[in-house]
Design a protein around this motif. Structure first.
Motif, PDB file in Angstrom:
ATOM      1  N   ILE A 166       0.817  -1.230   0.000  1.00 31.98           N
ATOM      2  CA  ILE A 166       0.000   0.000   0.000  1.00 31.98           C
ATOM      3  C   ILE A 166       0.844   1.270   0.000  1.00 31.98           C
ATOM      4  CG2 ILE A 166      -1.972  -1.125   1.132  1.00 31.98           C
ATOM      5  CD1 ILE A 166      -1.095   0.378   3.727  1.00 31.98           C
ATOM      6  N   THR A 167       2.168   1.115  -0.054  1.00 33.13           N
ATOM      7  CA  THR A 167       3.016   2.315  -0.022  1.00 33.13           C
ATOM      8  C   THR A 167       3.999   2.307  -1.172  1.00 33.13           C
ATOM      9  OG1 THR A 167       4.471   1.154   1.516  1.00 33.13           O
ATOM     10  CG2 THR A 167       2.961   2.760   2.471  1.00 33.13           C
ATOM     11  N   THR A 168       4.337   3.502  -1.612  1.00 33.61           N
ATOM     12  CA  THR A 168       5.378   3.684  -2.619  1.00 33.61           C
ATOM     13  C   THR A 168       6.339   4.743  -2.109  1.00 33.61           C
ATOM     14  OG1 THR A 168       3.736   3.253  -4.338  1.00 33.61           O
ATOM     15  CG2 THR A 168       5.813   4.286  -5.056  1.00 33.61           C
TER      16      THR A 168
END
Ligand SMILES: Cc1cc2nc3c(=O)[nH]c(=O)nc-3n(C[C@H](O)[C@H](O)[C@H](O)COP(=O)(O)O)c2cc1C
Length: 170
Positions: A166-168
């Motif tokens: 869910i993160t970049t």
């Protein structure tokens, strides 16, 4: 209570004791609904408090997800007042209402009460039951009350994606 602990402990309560939520508890919950951040501070949230038998019956006609709660909050936004992003006219009223509901849910948990964000309702039925004018858009219902002794989180509560999904980081 530590904030992270509060967010971890809160879960969707779908089973309630047959006990009323007091007027002062309702006021405390409404106060965090009032102080929530909203886009451009437009404060488009409009909240209906349904605690009478008649009010609860109105909710029961609009959704199966009433969980026989002793009272309900219905959070709407006024689309005549919500902020629209000038680039693309994106209306942020629903975001504002969701932030309001999030603050309310966390406050409700802090007070040892329980709630669930309910989006599964028939908007037309709810509109009729609450006599909503066209500019008021109902976003969610919060059934609220004292959790039943056997109330427990569903498996979904702890089934969370890994952070990497869910993160970049750039
Ligand atoms: C926008 C939104 C809509 C939801 N609608 C419903 C609903 O209509 N009925 C329901 O039982 N739960 C509803 N939920 C609750 C979610 O199923 C629940 O938050 C999710 O499974 C995580 O579980 P937890 O809240 O116990 O942590 C909704 C939650 C959100 C954020």
């Amino acid at each position: 209570m530590n904030f992270t602990t509060l967010t971890l402990e809160r879960y969707s309560v779908r089973s309630f004791k047959n006990e009323p939520v007091t007027e002062s508890q309702i006021e405390e919950i409404l106060e965090v609904a009032r102080n929530a951040p909203t886009a451009c501070n437009r404060q488009p949230q409009r909240i209906f408090v349904l605690f009478s038998h008649e009010g609860r019956e109105k909710i029961k006609r609009a959704t199966e997800c009433h969980f026989n709660a002793p009272m309900f909050f219905v959070v709407c936004y006024d689309r005549n007042e919500s902020w629209k992003r000038a680039f693309d006219e994106q209306d942020y009223g629903m975001v504002d209402a969701a932030i309001v509901m999030t603050q309310m849910m966390l406050k409700i948990h802090e007070m040892k009460l329980g709630s669930t964000f309910v989006a599964w309702f028939d908007p037309e039925v709810l509109r009729q039951e609450l006599q909503l004018p066209e500019n008021l858009i109902p976003v969610g219902i919060l059934p609220c009350g004292v959790p039943a002794d056997n109330s427990a989180p569903l498996d979904m509560h702890s089934d969370k994606k890994h952070l990497s999904e869910i993160t970049t980081f750039i």
